[in-house]
Each structure stands twice: as C-alpha cells, then as structure tokens.
Scaffold this motif. Structure first.
Motif, PDB file in Angstrom:
ATOM      1  N   SER A   1       0.575  -1.047  -0.399  1.00 27.97           N
ATOM      2  CA  SER A   1       0.079  -0.418   0.068  1.00 27.97           C
ATOM      3  C   SER A   1       0.497   1.129   0.147  1.00 27.97           C
ATOM      4  N   GLN A   2       2.084   1.201   0.817  1.00 25.60           N
ATOM      5  CA  GLN A   2       3.166   2.518   0.578  1.00 25.60           C
ATOM      6  C   GLN A   2       3.362   2.700  -0.211  1.00 25.60           C
ATOM      7  N   LEU A   3       3.971   1.235  -1.085  1.00 27.82           N
ATOM      8  CA  LEU A   3       4.795   1.410  -2.023  1.00 27.82           C
ATOM      9  C   LEU A   3       4.307   1.864  -3.645  1.00 27.82           C
ATOM     10  N   ALA A   4       2.190   1.455  -3.365  1.00 23.58           N
ATOM     11  CA  ALA A   4       1.191   2.491  -4.586  1.00 23.58           C
ATOM     12  C   ALA A   4       1.151   3.833  -4.398  1.00 23.58           C
ATOM     13  N   ILE A   5       1.252   4.346  -2.922  1.00 28.27           N
ATOM     14  CA  ILE A   5       1.591   5.830  -2.735  1.00 28.27           C
ATOM     15  C   ILE A   5       2.806   6.782  -3.346  1.00 28.27           C
ATOM     16  N   ILE A   6       3.661   5.455  -3.182  1.00 29.44           N
ATOM     17  CA  ILE A   6       4.784   6.088  -3.292  1.00 29.44           C
ATOM     18  C   ILE A   6       5.717   6.427  -4.775  1.00 29.44           C
ATOM     19  N   LEU A   7       5.005   5.350  -6.250  1.00 27.82           N
ATOM     20  CA  LEU A   7       5.035   5.141  -7.400  1.00 27.82           C
ATOM     21  C   LEU A   7       4.023   6.908  -8.291  1.00 27.82           C
ATOM     22  N   SER A   8       2.659   6.547  -7.075  1.00 28.69           N
ATOM     23  CA  SER A   8       1.533   7.746  -7.453  1.00 28.69           C
ATOM     24  C   SER A   8       3.251   9.431  -7.540  1.00 28.69           C
ATOM     25  N   ASP A   9       3.215   9.702  -6.654  1.00 29.78           N
ATOM     26  CA  ASP A   9       4.767  10.237  -6.669  1.00 29.78           C
ATOM     27  C   ASP A   9       5.435  10.229  -7.428  1.00 29.78           C
ATOM     28  N   LEU A  10       5.786   9.147  -7.455  1.00 28.85           N
ATOM     29  CA  LEU A  10       7.421   8.967  -8.110  1.00 28.85           C
ATOM     30  C   LEU A  10       6.621   9.610 -10.560  1.00 28.85           C
ATOM     31  N   GLY A  11       5.334   9.297 -10.577  1.00 28.70           N
ATOM     32  CA  GLY A  11       4.995   9.463 -11.851  1.00 28.70           C
ATOM     33  C   GLY A  11       4.556  10.626 -12.038  1.00 28.70           C
ATOM     34  N   GLU A  12       4.443  11.004 -10.885  1.00 26.56           N
ATOM     35  CA  GLU A  12       4.189  12.870 -11.445  1.00 26.56           C
ATOM     36  C   GLU A  12       5.411  13.087 -11.788  1.00 26.56           C
ATOM     37  N   ILE A  13       6.557  12.642 -11.307  1.00 26.39           N
ATOM     38  CA  ILE A  13       7.713  13.645 -12.621  1.00 26.39           C
ATOM     39  C   ILE A  13       8.035  12.708 -13.806  1.00 26.39           C
TER      40      ILE A  13
END
Length: 855
Positions: A206-218
């Motif tokens: 679950s935490q990794l999904a949030i991190i990947l969401s943030d990284l995907g904005e770059i």
C-alpha cells in the motif's frame, strides 16, 4: 549528594532520569559539579544523557540552560540524540531540532544510524524518522540535505520485511515533494520499489503504491515505472479486499495512465477496467472517487478503452449508469470525479456520447452547473460540452439544454473554462440560424462578449473564442448577414475594439480571426462598413501583409477574411484592389494542396475575389474554383464534402452564371447522391446547396427531373434541409403538380411498378426480365415465346423526352395493361378538350391541371 547506589547512580542521576526538573535545578545550583557528574558504572552517563534516554525533556531543557555539555558521549559512544533515538523518545529529538544548534545535528545523527551495521540502530532511527515526518512533512528538506533518501533506499535492499515497512512509511511521508522524488529517481529507487510490490506485507504494498503515484508525477517516470513492470503488479493488487490498499493502487494506476497512451493500453489489456467499474458501486466514497478518476485517466483520448468501459457490466451496474448515479449523488468530490470520467469517456466518441445522453446524464450535470462551487461549475461545464460532440446538431442540443440565461451567466464568471464553454455553446446555437441569433441578441449576449474583448485578463484561448462567437452571430446560412446582431455589436463599439486588436494583436492567429470577424460584422451592412472605414487605424494593407506569414493557416485564413469583405460587395473589392490587390500565387499553394479543406477554401476565395486577383482572368479563376469545389464532392472525406457544399450554397447567390456553371459540371448529380449519406451533416449541407440552386432555372429543371425519376429523392431533400429552408417555392409547386399527375419512376418495374402480368413484383430490388413482342404478336422472353394474354395487347412505345421526363433511356420497355391505356386515353381526351377552350394559349399549366382535376 555524591553518594551512589548499587548501580552507581547518584541522586542527581535519579532525579534527571525520572524527570524531576526542580530537584535537578536545585541540586545543580547547590553544587555545579553535579552538572557533569558521571555514573559509577560502565556507561559513565551524565544527567543529560540519562534524561535524554528516558525522554525527560523538561530536565533536558533545564540542564542545557544550566550549561550542560550536549556533545558528551557515554562509554558506548552515544550522545543525547543517540540515546533518545534508541529509546524512541521523539519529543527529545523534536526539542533538539527546534533548538536549531549547529553543533547538534539531529538529522545527521539519525541518517548515520540508518547506515550503521547494527540492525537495532537502523530500526530505531527509521521509527524515529517515521514519527517525525508524520507530524511535520516539512522535515523532508532536512532529510534531503542530510543524504537520507539514498540511505532509506538502501534499507529496501535488506531482506527484512519489518525494515521495509518502516522505510516505505518514511519515504511515503515525504515523497509528495518533488525534490524527494527527484532524489529517489537519481538514487535508482524505482526498480527496487516496483520489485517490492510483491511483498508479503500488504501495508508495504500500500505504501509503495503511494510512492509510485508520487514518482509518476515526475516527467519521464511514467515510462520508467511501467518498464519495470509496475502496472501488472498494481492491477493484481486490485483484487485485495482492504479499502486503503485498493484506493492507493487505483490512484497509482491513474497517475501512470494520465496522458500516456502506452500505459493506458497496458492497463486496459491487463484487466484494470472491470474492477474499476465494480468500485463505482461500492459503499466507500473515497474508493468511488478514486475509481472514477482512474477511469478518466485510462479512457481520455483512448477510443479502445472508452469502448471497453462502455461495454463492461450489465445494464444496471454498467459504467454509464454508475457514473450518472454518482453525479446525482451528494458527495461533491465523488460528483466531480464522476463528471471527469464522463468527460473522458465522451471525448470525441459519438457512441459513448449517445450512451450517456440516452440515460439522461445531462440532468445531473446541469444540477452541478448550478452549484455555488466554481470547481464544480467548471467540471460540469466541460463535461456537458464533451457530450456535445463534434456535429453542430449535437452541440446545439447541449447548448439548448444549458439555456441562454445560464450561458450568459457563464460568460460573466471569472473562469476561463466557463467562458470558453459559454462562447462555444452560443456559437452552436447561433450558427447559420438568424432566428436563434436574434434570440441570443435579445437576451443581451453581445455586451458580455464585447466586455471579454476589453478585459486584459482574458486568456488568449478565451479571447479567440469570443472573437469567433461574434463572427458566428453576425452571419446566417450561406453568409447571409444578420443586421440585428451586426447593429447591436456596432452599438457596443465592437468595431473600434476589434480594430485595436487588429493593429496590436497578441498573436497572428488572433489578428487574422479579428480580420475575419470584422468582415462578418460589416457583411451586407453599409452602416457598419462606413463605421469601419472611419476607423483611422484600419486599412486592408494590414490584412494583405499577413500573406507574408510563415504559418500557412494564417495565410489561408486571411484570404478567407478578404473573401468575406468582398462577398457581394464591389466597393470593398475595389478597396482591396486599391490597397495593393492580390496575386494568384497567394492561393496557388492551397489549390494544389493534398489537404481537401485547404483546396475547398482557396477555391471559394478565388471565385469571390476573382476581380481582385490582378494577374489572372476572372472567368478562368471562377471556372477553376467551381471545378475544384465540385471535384471535392467526390471525396471520401465527409467533412470535406460538408465544407464544399457549404461554399457552393454561398456562391449560388453571388454572380450570375455561377449556378449554371455548377449544373454544367454535374453538381446536381453529386449533391443528390449525398442526400442518401448516413451522416446527418452531409445530408443537411448538400440539401441546403440544392435548395439555393433551385432559384436557378436550369438547376431547378435538372433537380426536378431527378426527383421525378428517383423515388424518395424529393422526400430526402425536404427532410434534410432543416427548418426554415431556403428553397424556391416554384420548384416545390412544380414537383407537387408532377406528383399529382404521376411520377414516371412509379411506373417502372424496378421502382415498384406493375409487371406484364399486372402483379406487383416479388422484390423491388430484383432486376426485371426483358421481353419483346414477336412478329406473330406473342411475347419473347428469356424463357422463350409465349402468347399475349387478353390484358396485354401490345407494348406502348416510350414517349419523347421532355424537360420533365426521363433524362436517360431505360433498359427495358415500359409494360402497360389495357386498363392503363383506357385511363390514359380518358385523361388525354380531357386535356384535348381543355386545350380547345384556351383561346390564346395563355392558359397556365396550373390552370390546365386544375381543369383536369375537376373532370
């Protein structure tokens, strides 16, 4: 006071450890040696170290105020920060962070503990960082500058699920900041993060999904994350039953698919669509909103995914009905996200638009449009307009639902989206419809449009839409001017404002749109023409200079603007000529273009401006332009046909001889063929062109002949031409008289006429068998000779062709019965009798038909 117990602790140590700050202060004041007194054991701890290790923050503050040495270490090398971190006393750490002493760097100590070989220290430091960043995300800069991001990434490579959970929590707390995401990308963390999506701990996932969401904005990270295999892993996570992990996974898929065609395809083919649609029906508002937003990301400008979403699900729990229910709900966030999904699904997809309209999606969106929140209003407006599609009829339908009063309110709002949709809807309502234009003017729409022209904060996109709206409201079908709207625009000083925009334009595109709009406002309006000529800054030279633009669209558009100025206006044409005139080279590149829209537009221009083009013959230019337009009617591109038919309609009421030229090269045949097109706009445009051509005697005769000889053609024409059609009433009357007498096409067997045996054919589509009469009176057919029956005496010869008869020879003779001959003989006798009463031959055809009816 210096006595110690069996553990080597003096009273000062016990007081410090148990947070008795008053006792500690009193002891130190009595004997300052106690301030740095060490325990008589292995640790050699001072009161400050003991207070830090127990979380006695008040004692820590007092000891520091009294002068305690903060960098003191015990025998294990731990200072106050180490001890507080190892015992997870974040309140002490927060004090040291707030103290902001350069000698006491909490973050360097914590990051150093992350890099220590001892697992206990790693875990303690990570827990402290997780607690600190949960309370204040602004600590991300301290962690960044201390080199904490690479250290946290290294923890993910250790085979310890507990450590993974803590590290991902810390990263998750700070990954919402772009600087952290940039550092994570540079540290090569994406591959590690994606790999851990298969972790046995769902909290880690679950935490990794949030991190990947943030990284995907770059920018650029969407492709990198997908290349590591994140999308299939995230889609797999949609099968969990826990709301938190579902929401985070859905959000990650949304981010990765936003404006990324490849990721949209991978997610759609990987099975993301069915669970997303299922989530629309859950009881969780958060999951509903996330799913709707993800559907919007997956389907925007992706027809394949749009169709898949519409197909998925039964009639009750399908995406369309679910989204409409959400829009009609009471949770604003869910309503906005559902409206976004409607916008994405309906974008340039007629079948999806029809699906939403069939279930009355507009009702819920109109309710959102009336809400107070500007964000809600904006989303409702753009979603409604996405349902309007690309055709004028569908756009007009949505504009009518919104209503002119609401459109007026949208123009007055300080919102770019509302202003844009308002202008587009007004254009749809008023396009080529003078009655609706007058209604819009009566509601006072001109004033807010002109106001938007004057506002300095009006964005270029809105400004150009406003300019186009003014042009649309100035002219009707086939460039017939609307004097009412033109005069109202002049009253609001739109001409002067537009001239200033023409002289000082923000962009070339706006400049050429202004030129076109000025042409529309002055079209067929002598008063407005005089007003324009009185403007000191206006000259046709400004327009002619735009032919030097590097942008071909600008060059094409300025030619169109000059065409409107010169349309049926010799005086304006003379002014253009005096300003320098035009050469054929201005249009040649477009006439030779592979772009049919460019060819059609240039063809219209050279016909209108034939007198102004100084280096070519007027007759030759006119012939070239008309031939080009008629040739485009053979196009496979329906939009090109619509454009060509529209230009033909306009040219029908310009110079004499143009309609005759069109008829000569086959315009009637091509236009009537397109009346049977499956596309409504094609039928409408061609019907309008034919309607204008009926005012020409030759064209009217050809069209009447075609209508008489082809069943259903006249009905196609009248049903496609729309309301308030522009069609010659004499043509209509001639057809009605011909129909009353009997249309030739109804006697042909191939169109449903009687066969030789007096019976209706089995199939109207079947080819009739050929037959002829032999010398002995019997009929010869494909099956051999047969005797003539009593009711089939002979075959009538085909009458001579007239202006209203067949225009091509039929393949087989027309078969008639004896009863038919008797009826014709009776009618002929009536006409002969009536002709004898016509003394001087002045009796009209209408009168003769009336006399025939009376018999």
């Amino acid at each position: 006071m210096l006595l110690v117990d069996k553990d080597g602790w003096a009273p000062i140590h016990l007081a410090a450890f148990y947070d008795h700050s008053r006792i500690v202060s009193l002891m130190v004041r009595k004997n300052d040696v106690l301030l740095e007194l060490q325990t008589k054991n292995e640790q050699k701890s001072t009161p400050l170290l003991l207070a830090s290790s127990s979380g006695a923050v008040s004692v820590v503050k007092d000891l520091i105020r009294l002068g305690a040495y903060v960098l003191r270490h015990d025998e294990n090398g731990n200072n106050a920060i180490h001890l507080a971190a190892l015992r997870l006393h974040t309140n002490v750490l927060e004090f040291f962070v707030g103290w902001n002493n350069a000698d006491v760097d909490v973050w360097q100590v914590l990051i150093g503990m992350l890099q220590h070989e001892n697992l206990e220290r790693k875990l303690a430091a990570t827990k402290c960082l997780e607690s600190l960043t949960s309370k204040d995300s602004s600590y991300h800069l301290n962690i960044l500058h201390a080199g904490g991001v690479p250290a946290l990434c290294n923890l993910l490579n250790i085979d310890n699920v507990g450590l993974h959970l803590l590290a991902t929590r810390v990263i998750c707390n700070i990954s919402g900041h772009k600087l952290i995401c940039d550092d994570l990308t540079r540290a090569g963390a994406i591959a590690t993060l994606v790999r851990l999506l298969d972790s046995p701990d769902i909290d880690v996932q679950s935490q990794l999904a949030i991190i990947l969401s943030d990284l995907g904005e770059i920018p650029g990270n969407q492709r990198t994350i997908a290349a590591e295999g994140a999308i299939p892993a995230l889609v797999k996570m949609l099968n969990f039953q826990y709301e938190g992990i579902l929401v985070n996974s859905v959000n990650a898929i949304r981010v990765l698919c936003t404006e990324n065609r490849a990721n949209q395809e991978e997610a759609g083919e990987g099975g993301a669509i069915p669970p997303l649609i299922e989530f629309l029906s859950t009881s969780s508002d958060v999951l509903q909103a996330a799913a709707a937003a993800a559907i919007a990301a997956l389907t925007f400008k992706n027809r394949k995914n749009q169709e898949a979403v519409i197909r998925e699900g039964s009639s009750d729990d399908g995406a369309v009905k679910c989204l409409i229910r959400l829009i009609k709900g009471h949770n604003i966030t869910v309503q906005i996200k559902a409206a976004q999904a409607v916008q994405a699904l309906a974008h340039e997809n007629e079948s999806c638009q029809e699906s939403f309209l069939r279930f009355d999606a507009t009702k819920g969106l109109i309710r959102l449009l009336k809400m107070f929140s500007m964000e809600v209003k904006e989303q409702a407006a753009v979603s409604l307009w996405s349902l309007a599609g690309q055709t004028n009829s569908s756009q007009r339908f949505i504009a009518e639902i919104i209503g002119i009063p609401m459109l007026m309110e949208m123009l007055l709002r300080d919102s770019e989206k509302l202003q844009y949709v308002g202008c587009m809807a007004l254009m749809a309502l008023g396009k080529e419809d003078i009655e609706r234009q007058n209604l819009i003017v009566e509601h006072g729409a001109i004033l807010p449009l002109v106001r938007l022209l004057q506002l300095s904060k009006t964005t270029p996109d809105v400004l150009i839409t406003v300019i186009r709206a003014l042009a649309t409201l100035s002219v009707g079908l086939a460039y017939r001017n609307n004097k009412m709207s033109q005069d109202r625009m002049a009253e609001e000083d739109s001409i002067g404002i537009l001239v200033q925009l023409l002289v000082n334009p923000p962009t070339e595109e706006i400049q050429v749109e202004v030129a076109y709009t000025l042409g529309c406002i002055t079209l067929g309006n002598s008063d407005n023409h005089k007003r324009l000529m009185k403007e000191p800054d206006f000259s046709f030279g400004l327009l002619l200079r735009l032919f030097n633009s590097e942008n071909e669209e600008i060059r094409l558009k300025v030619g169109f603007a000059l065409s409107i100025f010169g349309f049926n206006n010799p005086a304006q044409q003379l002014s253009i000529q005096d300003a320098g005139g035009l050469t054929f080279e201005c249009f040649e590149e477009f006439l030779q273009s592979n772009n049919e829209f460019h060819r059609a537009t240039a063809a219209f221009q050279i016909v209108v401006l034939a007198k102004v083009i100084v280096n070519s013959n007027q007759v030759s230019l006119t012939a070239l332009g008309i031939n080009c337009l008629i040739d485009i009617l053979n196009s496979q591109n329906e939009d090109a046909i619509i454009m060509a038919a529209g230009y033909i309609s306009s040219l029908c009421h310009t110079r004499a001889g143009i309609p005759d030229a069109m008829v000569t090269i086959g315009a009637i045949k091509l236009l009537t063929r397109h009346l049977f097109s499956p596309k409504e706009q094609v039928r409408y445009s061609c019907a309008v062109a034919l309607g204008y051509l009926t005012f020409n005697r030759t064209a009217s005769r050809h069209l009447l002949s075609a209508c008489r000889n082809r069943p259903g053609l006249y009905e196609r024409l009248t049903s496609s031409i729309g309301t308030n059609p522009k069609i010659n009433t004499e043509f209509v009357a001639d057809y009605q008289r011909a129909k009353m007498i009997g249309l030739p096409c109804l006697s042909l067997e191939i169109y449903g006429g009687r066969t030789m045996d007096g019976k209706r054919p089995c199939s109207l589509l079947g080819r009739p068998s050929s037959s002829m009469m032999s010398k002995d009176g019997s009929f010869m057919s494909d099956q051999g000779p047969r005797s003539a029956s009593a009711h089939h005496r002979r075959v009538m010869p085909r009458p001579k062709s007239t202006g209203l008869a067949f225009h091509r020879k039929p393949q087989t003779p027309v078969h008639v019965t004896v009863d038919d001959l008797r009826l014709r003989k009776s009618r002929s006798a009536s006409f002969v009798r009536d002709a004898r009463h016509a003394n001087d031959g002045t009796r009209t055809f209408k009168a003769r038909v009336g006399a025939w009816e009376s018999t």
